[in-house]
Design a protein around this motif. Sequence first.
Motif, PDB file in Angstrom:
ATOM      1  N   ASN A  18      56.598  55.355  76.878  1.00 42.25           N
ATOM      2  CA  ASN A  18      57.681  55.725  75.983  1.00 42.25           C
ATOM      3  C   ASN A  18      58.736  54.628  75.861  1.00 42.25           C
ATOM      4  OD1 ASN A  18      57.001  58.159  74.754  1.00 42.25           O
ATOM      5  ND2 ASN A  18      57.522  59.325  76.589  1.00 42.25           N
ATOM      6  N   MET A  19      58.511  53.516  76.537  1.00 41.49           N
ATOM      7  CA  MET A  19      59.376  52.364  76.262  1.00 41.49           C
ATOM      8  C   MET A  19      58.922  51.832  74.904  1.00 41.49           C
ATOM      9  SD  MET A  19      59.725  50.242  79.810  1.00 41.49           S
ATOM     10  CE  MET A  19      58.033  50.094  80.304  1.00 41.49           C
ATOM     11  N   PRO A  20      59.847  51.620  73.975  1.00 38.85           N
ATOM     12  CA  PRO A  20      59.431  51.169  72.647  1.00 38.85           C
ATOM     13  C   PRO A  20      58.494  49.966  72.697  1.00 38.85           C
ATOM     14  CG  PRO A  20      61.740  51.744  72.634  1.00 38.85           C
ATOM     15  CD  PRO A  20      61.296  51.857  74.060  1.00 38.85           C
ATOM     16  N   VAL A  21      58.762  49.050  73.610  1.00 35.18           N
ATOM     17  CA  VAL A  21      57.923  47.853  73.691  1.00 35.18           C
ATOM     18  C   VAL A  21      56.481  48.222  74.000  1.00 35.18           C
ATOM     19  CG1 VAL A  21      58.830  47.481  76.026  1.00 35.18           C
ATOM     20  CG2 VAL A  21      57.500  45.695  74.971  1.00 35.18           C
ATOM     21  N   LEU A  22      56.285  49.157  74.901  1.00 37.96           N
ATOM     22  CA  LEU A  22      54.920  49.504  75.279  1.00 37.96           C
ATOM     23  C   LEU A  22      54.273  50.383  74.209  1.00 37.96           C
ATOM     24  CD1 LEU A  22      52.938  48.782  77.322  1.00 37.96           C
ATOM     25  CD2 LEU A  22      53.843  50.455  78.893  1.00 37.96           C
ATOM     26  N   ARG A  23      55.092  51.218  73.576  1.00 43.08           N
ATOM     27  CA  ARG A  23      54.561  52.020  72.455  1.00 43.08           C
ATOM     28  C   ARG A  23      53.973  51.065  71.395  1.00 43.08           C
ATOM     29  NH1 ARG A  23      56.330  56.992  72.051  1.00 43.08           N
ATOM     30  NH2 ARG A  23      58.459  56.535  72.690  1.00 43.08           N
ATOM     31  N   ALA A  24      54.719  50.004  71.118  1.00 44.31           N
ATOM     32  CA  ALA A  24      54.231  49.047  70.122  1.00 44.31           C
ATOM     33  C   ALA A  24      53.014  48.288  70.635  1.00 44.31           C
ATOM     34  CB  ALA A  24      55.343  48.077  69.737  1.00 44.31           C
TER      35      ALA A  24
ATOM     36  N   SER B 242      48.800  60.603  71.194  1.00 44.83           N
ATOM     37  CA  SER B 242      49.778  61.098  72.158  1.00 44.83           C
ATOM     38  C   SER B 242      51.146  60.428  71.966  1.00 44.83           C
ATOM     39  CB  SER B 242      49.267  60.858  73.584  1.00 44.83           C
ATOM     40  OG  SER B 242      50.251  61.240  74.514  1.00 44.83           O
ATOM     41  N   TYR B 243      51.166  59.114  71.908  1.00 44.11           N
ATOM     42  CA  TYR B 243      52.461  58.419  71.977  1.00 44.11           C
ATOM     43  C   TYR B 243      53.127  58.169  70.625  1.00 44.11           C
ATOM     44  CZ  TYR B 243      51.871  58.159  76.919  1.00 44.11           C
ATOM     45  OH  TYR B 243      51.735  58.519  78.232  1.00 44.11           O
ATOM     46  N   PHE B 244      52.359  58.119  69.558  1.00 42.94           N
ATOM     47  CA  PHE B 244      53.030  57.983  68.260  1.00 42.94           C
ATOM     48  C   PHE B 244      53.529  59.340  67.766  1.00 42.94           C
ATOM     49  CE2 PHE B 244      50.696  53.920  68.379  1.00 42.94           C
ATOM     50  CZ  PHE B 244      51.826  53.108  68.373  1.00 42.94           C
ATOM     51  N   TYR B 245      53.178  60.390  68.486  1.00 44.03           N
ATOM     52  CA  TYR B 245      53.838  61.669  68.271  1.00 44.03           C
ATOM     53  C   TYR B 245      54.778  61.993  69.442  1.00 44.03           C
ATOM     54  CZ  TYR B 245      51.182  62.293  64.032  1.00 44.03           C
ATOM     55  OH  TYR B 245      50.678  62.119  62.765  1.00 44.03           O
ATOM     56  N   GLN B 246      55.191  60.944  70.140  1.00 44.81           N
ATOM     57  CA  GLN B 246      56.310  61.081  71.082  1.00 44.81           C
ATOM     58  C   GLN B 246      57.395  60.088  70.678  1.00 44.81           C
ATOM     59  OE1 GLN B 246      55.631  61.550  75.400  1.00 44.81           O
ATOM     60  NE2 GLN B 246      53.459  61.579  74.939  1.00 44.81           N
TER      61      GLN B 246
ATOM     62  N   ARG C  35      64.916  54.859  65.404  1.00 51.94           N
ATOM     63  CA  ARG C  35      65.335  53.463  65.216  1.00 51.94           C
ATOM     64  C   ARG C  35      66.450  53.014  66.159  1.00 51.94           C
ATOM     65  NH1 ARG C  35      66.633  51.889  59.525  1.00 51.94           N
ATOM     66  NH2 ARG C  35      64.955  50.402  59.458  1.00 51.94           N
ATOM     67  N   ARG C  36      66.688  53.749  67.229  1.00 50.49           N
ATOM     68  CA  ARG C  36      67.741  53.302  68.144  1.00 50.49           C
ATOM     69  C   ARG C  36      67.329  51.990  68.803  1.00 50.49           C
ATOM     70  NH1 ARG C  36      70.196  54.042  73.417  1.00 50.49           N
ATOM     71  NH2 ARG C  36      72.445  54.239  73.120  1.00 50.49           N
ATOM     72  N   CYS C  37      66.047  51.866  69.154  1.00 51.63           N
ATOM     73  CA  CYS C  37      65.590  50.639  69.801  1.00 51.63           C
ATOM     74  C   CYS C  37      65.803  49.423  68.903  1.00 51.63           C
ATOM     75  CB  CYS C  37      64.124  50.761  70.197  1.00 51.63           C
ATOM     76  SG  CYS C  37      63.047  51.351  68.887  1.00 51.63           S
ATOM     77  N   SER C  38      65.683  49.630  67.600  1.00 54.73           N
ATOM     78  CA  SER C  38      65.780  48.485  66.689  1.00 54.73           C
ATOM     79  C   SER C  38      67.206  47.936  66.610  1.00 54.73           C
ATOM     80  CB  SER C  38      65.257  48.844  65.298  1.00 54.73           C
ATOM     81  OG  SER C  38      66.252  49.462  64.522  1.00 54.73           O
ATOM     82  N   VAL C  39      68.179  48.742  67.028  1.00 54.12           N
ATOM     83  CA  VAL C  39      69.560  48.250  67.073  1.00 54.12           C
ATOM     84  C   VAL C  39      69.681  47.174  68.165  1.00 54.12           C
ATOM     85  CG1 VAL C  39      71.948  48.888  67.664  1.00 54.12           C
ATOM     86  CG2 VAL C  39      70.564  50.376  66.190  1.00 54.12           C
TER      87      VAL C  39
ATOM     88  N   THR D  23      60.600  50.275  65.872  1.00 53.26           N
ATOM     89  CA  THR D  23      59.464  51.095  66.303  1.00 53.26           C
ATOM     90  C   THR D  23      59.127  52.160  65.272  1.00 53.26           C
ATOM     91  OG1 THR D  23      60.099  50.680  68.569  1.00 53.26           O
ATOM     92  CG2 THR D  23      58.516  52.420  68.229  1.00 53.26           C
ATOM     93  N   ALA D  24      60.121  52.600  64.500  1.00 51.77           N
ATOM     94  CA  ALA D  24      59.820  53.585  63.458  1.00 51.77           C
ATOM     95  C   ALA D  24      58.756  53.034  62.525  1.00 51.77           C
ATOM     96  CB  ALA D  24      61.077  53.931  62.668  1.00 51.77           C
ATOM     97  N   GLU D  25      58.913  51.772  62.184  1.00 49.69           N
ATOM     98  CA  GLU D  25      57.958  51.121  61.283  1.00 49.69           C
ATOM     99  C   GLU D  25      56.558  51.123  61.905  1.00 49.69           C
ATOM    100  OE1 GLU D  25      59.264  50.450  58.510  1.00 49.69           O
ATOM    101  OE2 GLU D  25      57.994  49.006  57.477  1.00 49.69           O
ATOM    102  N   ILE D  26      56.520  50.828  63.197  1.00 48.35           N
ATOM    103  CA  ILE D  26      55.234  50.761  63.899  1.00 48.35           C
ATOM    104  C   ILE D  26      54.613  52.156  64.018  1.00 48.35           C
ATOM    105  CG2 ILE D  26      54.234  50.271  66.176  1.00 48.35           C
ATOM    106  CD1 ILE D  26      56.292  47.877  66.249  1.00 48.35           C
ATOM    107  N   THR D  27      55.444  53.139  64.353  1.00 45.93           N
ATOM    108  CA  THR D  27      54.954  54.511  64.444  1.00 45.93           C
ATOM    109  C   THR D  27      54.434  54.995  63.087  1.00 45.93           C
ATOM    110  OG1 THR D  27      56.399  55.055  66.285  1.00 45.93           O
ATOM    111  CG2 THR D  27      55.659  56.889  64.933  1.00 45.93           C
ATOM    112  N   MET D  28      55.158  54.643  62.028  1.00 46.37           N
ATOM    113  CA  MET D  28      54.709  55.065  60.694  1.00 46.37           C
ATOM    114  C   MET D  28      53.340  54.490  60.374  1.00 46.37           C
ATOM    115  SD  MET D  28      58.422  54.571  58.953  1.00 46.37           S
ATOM    116  CE  MET D  28      58.260  54.957  57.250  1.00 46.37           C
ATOM    117  N   MET D  29      53.137  53.227  60.725  1.00 44.33           N
ATOM    118  CA  MET D  29      51.840  52.591  60.469  1.00 44.33           C
ATOM    119  C   MET D  29      50.740  53.247  61.302  1.00 44.33           C
ATOM    120  SD  MET D  29      52.400  50.359  58.227  1.00 44.33           S
ATOM    121  CE  MET D  29      54.014  50.365  57.496  1.00 44.33           C
TER     122      MET D  29
END
Lengths: 334, 539
Positions: free
Chosen positions: B111-117, B154-158, B163-167, B175-181
């Motif tokens: 759930n760390m944005p970096v690892l999600r990506a 599992s993780y793109f539905y967590q 977009r807080r990480c992108s700040v 990460t929103a962009e990555i999750t959307m893809m």
Amino acid sequence: MNVQYMSALIAVVVLGFLAYIGTEFLGLNSLFGIFIPYLAVCFFLVGAILKVMKWAKSPVPFRIPTTCGQQKSLDWIEQNKIDNPSTTPGVIARMFFEVLLFRSLFRNTKAGIKEGKITYEWEIFLWVGALAFHYSFLTVLVRHMRFFLEPVPGLIGIVETLDGFFQVGTPGVLLSGVVLLGAVLFLLSRRLLIPQVRYISLMADYFPLFLIIGIAGTGIYMRYFARVDVVAIKQLAMSLVTLHPAIPQNVTVSGILYVHLFLVSVLFAYFPLSKLMHMGGVFLSPTRNLANNSRMERHINPWNPDLKFHTYEAYENDFREKMIEAGLPVEKEA
Amino acid sequence: MTIPREEMLKIDNTPPRKSWMEVPPDFSKGKFCYPSQIKALEYLKMPNPREWSPTDEDWKLPPNWQEIIHKGFKERLDKYRSLKVFMDVCVRCGACADKCHFFIGTGDPKNMPVLRAELLRSIYRNDFTLAGKILGKLAGARKLTTDVIKEWFSYFYQCTECRRCSVFCPYGIDTAEITMMARELLHLLGISIHWIMDPVSNCTRTGNHLGIQPQNFKEIIEFFCDDIEEITGKRIEPSFNRKGAEILFVTPSGDAFADPGTYSFMGYLMLFEAIGLDYTLSTYASEGGNFGLFTSSDMMKKLNAKMYHEAKRLGVKYIIGGECGHMWRVINQYMDTMNGPADFLEVPKSPITGTVFENAKSTKMVHIAEFTADLIKHNKLKLDPSRNDHLKVTFHDSCNPSRAMGLLEEPRYVIKNVCNHFYDMPANTIRENTFCCGSGSGLNTEEIMELRLRGGLPRANAVKHVHETFGVNMLACVCAIDRAVLPPLMNYWVPGVSVTGLHELVGNALILDGEIERTLNLRMEDLPGAEGEGNDDDE
């Protein structure tokens, strides 16, 4: 032990030995002093340009800036023109702070749980470390231009004077090299010591760090301890930039110089293939380099698809009788 | 939720000993969203509708699923510079890690944005980069297997695409962009969740997520008018699908359906009545929200198209949009690009104050908070903020209006004019730093309640702080999903704090011409200090 950092470390050590053995014992000075540096520079230039062109080839279909402040709306509400720019000058200002001062990283906080409450502390060290690393690297790079330019421009002299401001030791200690090594060691240690960061780190993260440690280490060794023949090095460097490459014959160039040069060559060649391209990528990031003006001006998506949606007509056809019964206006009576 | 709060707070964020590539996702009960149903996918003509469950070993993927993903990935890399750059430039500095509410609340490293990506990047490297092809795992690449697909699900539905990480990312990786893809890619294989696809299919047919048919939509609004009449003594007669109205008003259907959003809907109706606005509601464009945003850019476009389509048919001059989070991301960042140009509309101008909304001159759509703030600034509303004196209010910035728009001061200005007691939460948790409700991007589904409560912990924790420090008892917001999900979140973490929309507060403070003396608020509760006959049975 961790395969990611061990493999990176071993790779850098092996590379260093290759250059040392190759030049001290096998006489491959031309290979390490001329051929590889040329190849690396070509690889860097072509690779970096291709990479940026590859990015630029994909369009930016939507205007998706991450807005970090008040939008432009009503006249009496003060807009944050930098963190939420609506004009090009605003975007330029935002990019200036982002690229040169690492604005976003400056915001960094550290979350923790204390007595059942989540707390946030301002965590400035990553920003300080990153800034120290990048600017000392830049200074070192500028200083090295002394080897590649004749006559040496005044600017480089000024940079050196500032860099040697503390005037300690002979030859005078240049701050940039020391700061560079210190900053890289800091960045490496946080990668190794913070469990989460270690967990996400790849060989690709350690490799450039070890490489730069090797480069800075050999550089510092040559300047302060080995006292290498600077005249010979300049001779070699000048021959390279003037495209009349020649290994100096009458003087000996230390094997350590070849290690230094080879590691730099590897860094150059590795650059376009790796995360180091963040240097170019930061300029192209659509969450930073776009104005938040998409309600004011239409942004065009070059591949905007023509899609069939559920029209009002289809809707009314579906619900006409119920709509009439409920007294809702309809386009066509039943 | 039966888990005690103290248990929930024991968050272990020590990463596992094994490499993340070797740790499988958890599909035990409560850890995943239910998959979408065959009929929704069939209605929407989406690929591979079938009966399946994430707990199954075999997810019944199409035979050439690897090829589908590879092609889909390539297509998206060619269409989106964002994806290409975000795949390449991450240096894994970790600055994003503890910015994610799901990481803070679960401690799960993925759930760390970096690892999600990285879940996506590892496949990108394997399929599209030289280093990945040669060095494999050392370069962070891995082969695409069914386990990877399961992990993505599992993780793109967590991720709530907040977009807080992108700040905080030094390269603005979003990460929103990555999750959307990633979600788009999963859709190609027929992998999606019920809580998103059901609203999408409903919205396509009936015009709103809840599947409210035209006659029922009208009835619901008329019920609100009955309540308003009881409270104020004034009968409001809003119009529906009326051609020639000056303004079309569109708000999320959640406001028509569920408390406390309904009270905000009443607030809108009262506000428009007070200023004599020439507006109409539409039963066809009866949804401001757009779960297409959580599905695919094509679906988002199709659902959003209804707003302009209806505005054109009715011949209105411009559109006002109600309080909703992701709706405003779509309107601010996508609508004009996707479905514009809105050259059949006029630049929005408030008929009451004459203010021209230059910031919306191209989309021709104004946020209700902008509209109301302008009215208040020009003294066009008669307000009695003391009716809200029993409330100590704080404001939850919704993710999208703050980080994809910058609507920060407008709602605060409105609140401060309709309430006497307003306290902001700590700076790290509001405005562009705001924390998600924990249930955005279509994750507001019941079966993952524990995950939602964990994801909402940072938000709740900040509310708790102002609750304990200033006695805050009301959490205001401008988002329909917030209004649906913050009440259970507060109930669990900060009992004693209720949730309200902005325009409920406005409706309560607003003095309509010729109204009776109010004894009830919009919730039909006695106003403090007034002798009313309201129901006391709701607490």
